[in-house]
Design a protein around this motif. Structure first.
Motif, PDB file in Angstrom:
ATOM      1  N   LEU A 141      26.537  42.283  42.589  1.00 30.54           N
ATOM      2  CA  LEU A 141      27.976  42.516  42.751  1.00 30.54           C
ATOM      3  C   LEU A 141      28.373  42.412  44.217  1.00 30.54           C
ATOM      4  O   LEU A 141      27.727  43.010  45.087  1.00 30.54           O
ATOM      5  N   ILE A 142      29.430  41.631  44.484  1.00 26.14           N
ATOM      6  CA  ILE A 142      30.037  41.546  45.813  1.00 26.14           C
ATOM      7  C   ILE A 142      31.382  42.264  45.751  1.00 26.14           C
ATOM      8  O   ILE A 142      32.233  41.935  44.925  1.00 26.14           O
ATOM      9  N   THR A 184      38.492  39.555  34.526  1.00 29.94           N
ATOM     10  CA  THR A 184      38.548  38.140  34.170  1.00 29.94           C
ATOM     11  C   THR A 184      37.184  37.490  34.435  1.00 29.94           C
ATOM     12  O   THR A 184      36.242  38.143  34.866  1.00 29.94           O
ATOM     13  N   VAL A 185      37.119  36.193  34.193  1.00 25.17           N
ATOM     14  CA  VAL A 185      35.924  35.392  34.489  1.00 25.17           C
ATOM     15  C   VAL A 185      36.355  34.213  35.344  1.00 25.17           C
ATOM     16  O   VAL A 185      37.441  33.653  35.151  1.00 25.17           O
ATOM     17  N   ALA A 186      35.519  33.827  36.312  1.00 22.34           N
ATOM     18  CA  ALA A 186      35.864  32.721  37.206  1.00 22.34           C
ATOM     19  C   ALA A 186      34.631  31.877  37.495  1.00 22.34           C
ATOM     20  O   ALA A 186      33.495  32.318  37.306  1.00 22.34           O
ATOM     21  N   GLU A 202      27.010  28.335  37.010  1.00 23.06           N
ATOM     22  CA  GLU A 202      27.071  29.683  36.435  1.00 23.06           C
ATOM     23  C   GLU A 202      28.317  30.425  36.922  1.00 23.06           C
ATOM     24  O   GLU A 202      28.695  30.331  38.094  1.00 23.06           O
ATOM     25  N   PRO A 203      28.973  31.204  36.043  1.00 23.08           N
ATOM     26  CA  PRO A 203      30.221  31.897  36.377  1.00 23.08           C
ATOM     27  C   PRO A 203      29.973  33.299  36.932  1.00 23.08           C
ATOM     28  O   PRO A 203      28.835  33.780  36.997  1.00 23.08           O
ATOM     29  N   VAL A 204      31.057  33.949  37.300  1.00 25.64           N
ATOM     30  CA  VAL A 204      31.023  35.358  37.685  1.00 25.64           C
ATOM     31  C   VAL A 204      32.107  36.105  36.927  1.00 25.64           C
ATOM     32  O   VAL A 204      33.131  35.528  36.553  1.00 25.64           O
ATOM     33  N   GLY A 205      31.876  37.398  36.703  1.00 17.56           N
ATOM     34  CA  GLY A 205      32.937  38.259  36.219  1.00 17.56           C
ATOM     35  C   GLY A 205      33.714  38.776  37.424  1.00 17.56           C
ATOM     36  O   GLY A 205      33.141  38.964  38.499  1.00 17.56           O
ATOM     37  N   VAL A 206      35.002  38.980  37.242  1.00 20.65           N
ATOM     38  CA  VAL A 206      35.838  39.470  38.348  1.00 20.65           C
ATOM     39  C   VAL A 206      36.607  40.702  37.881  1.00 20.65           C
ATOM     40  O   VAL A 206      37.335  40.650  36.881  1.00 20.65           O
ATOM     41  N   HIS A 227      27.704  39.266  38.933  1.00 26.50           N
ATOM     42  CA  HIS A 227      26.786  38.329  38.276  1.00 26.50           C
ATOM     43  C   HIS A 227      27.021  38.395  36.770  1.00 26.50           C
ATOM     44  O   HIS A 227      27.084  39.482  36.189  1.00 26.50           O
ATOM     45  N   TYR A 228      27.169  37.251  36.138  1.00 21.80           N
ATOM     46  CA  TYR A 228      27.556  37.222  34.726  1.00 21.80           C
ATOM     47  C   TYR A 228      26.597  37.989  33.824  1.00 21.80           C
ATOM     48  O   TYR A 228      26.986  38.526  32.779  1.00 21.80           O
TER      49      TYR A 228
END
Length: 241
Positions: A141-142, A184-186, A202-206, A227-228
């Motif tokens: 996580l960032i 959301t997802v990005a 690969e995506p990330v959750g936001v 991280h997804y």
């Protein structure tokens, strides 16, 4: 700050549920539980109400209190169980060690994009910081956060290497108890891929939103890129008044 008695009882019952300590997915009655924990009936009732509000247990009239099977099947990484909504306490996973790496910390004038969210004007200053959270040395996580200086004027970089919300609670007796979050997802950015060890596809959750103190004061605007594999967030809907 010590938890209330009912919260301690609630946490122990949660752990017992996860450890399959209750036969037939059914909890003992409140009187028996109160005697077992040596607490008042009112404290026991409050603990059970919280478990019910979180969708962990449900009461069936005339039959008792039962464990929600979906809670066991779909446990979320995010479990808001402490006295505040801080991620450090909410992300506790048995057997795993959490770490925080401070990436950036400085004071800036309030960005126009968040001034309204924090009820600040353009001449107010905020702390702007970025942190990387790790679970067993795996970055997941960032976090980018903004906190008004006037709320925590003595904040130092070292305080952000641990729980910010616990620091606030311990030093000023202020508790973060409410949040408005958008989830959301990005597509992952280059930084996401570098920091979170992701592939370009690969995506990330936001998760982005505002955290409020118990008196209603907006305390922090935060954006979290996750991280997804760690992006699982459950909710429970209860229309009973």
């Amino acid at each position: 700050m010590a938890d209330f008695v009912y919260r301690t009882v609630m946490h122990d019952i949660k752990q017992n549920i996860l450890n399959n300590k209750y036969e037939g997915m059914r909890l003992p009655d409140e009187r028996s539980l109160a005697e077992h924990y040596q607490v008042s009936r009112s404290s026991m009732k409050r603990a059970m109400e919280l478990l019910s509000q979180q969708g962990i247990v449900f009461k069936k009239r005339g039959s008792g209190t039962f464990i929600n099977p979906l809670y066991l099947k779909n446990q979320s990484l995010f479990r808001y169980e402490g006295s505040n909504l801080g991620l450090t306490d909410s992300l506790k996973v048995p057997g795993k060690q959490q770490k925080i790496k401070l990436l950036d910390f400085h004071v800036v004038k309030t960005p126009e994009s968040i001034a309204q969210d924090l009820f600040l004007n353009k001449n107010d200053f905020v702390y702007e910081f970025r942190r990387l959270r790790l679970m067993d040395n795996q970055p997941f996580l960032i976090e980018t956060g903004y906190v008004p200086i006037k709320i925590v004027p003595e904040l130092k970089p070292q305080h952000l290497k641990n729980s910010l919300f616990n620091y606030l609670e311990d030093t000023q007796n202020k508790v973060v108890t409410k949040a408005y979050l958008n989830i959301t997802v990005a597509s992952s950015s280059e930084e996401d891929q570098k920091r979170l060890q992701l592939q370009p596809v690969e995506p990330v959750g936001v998760m982005a939103g505002i955290f409020f103190l118990d008196d209603g004061t907006p305390f922090e605007f935060s954006t979290m890129r996750i991280h997804y594999k760690y992006m699982r967030f459950n909710t429970f809907v209860n229309l009973n008044k």
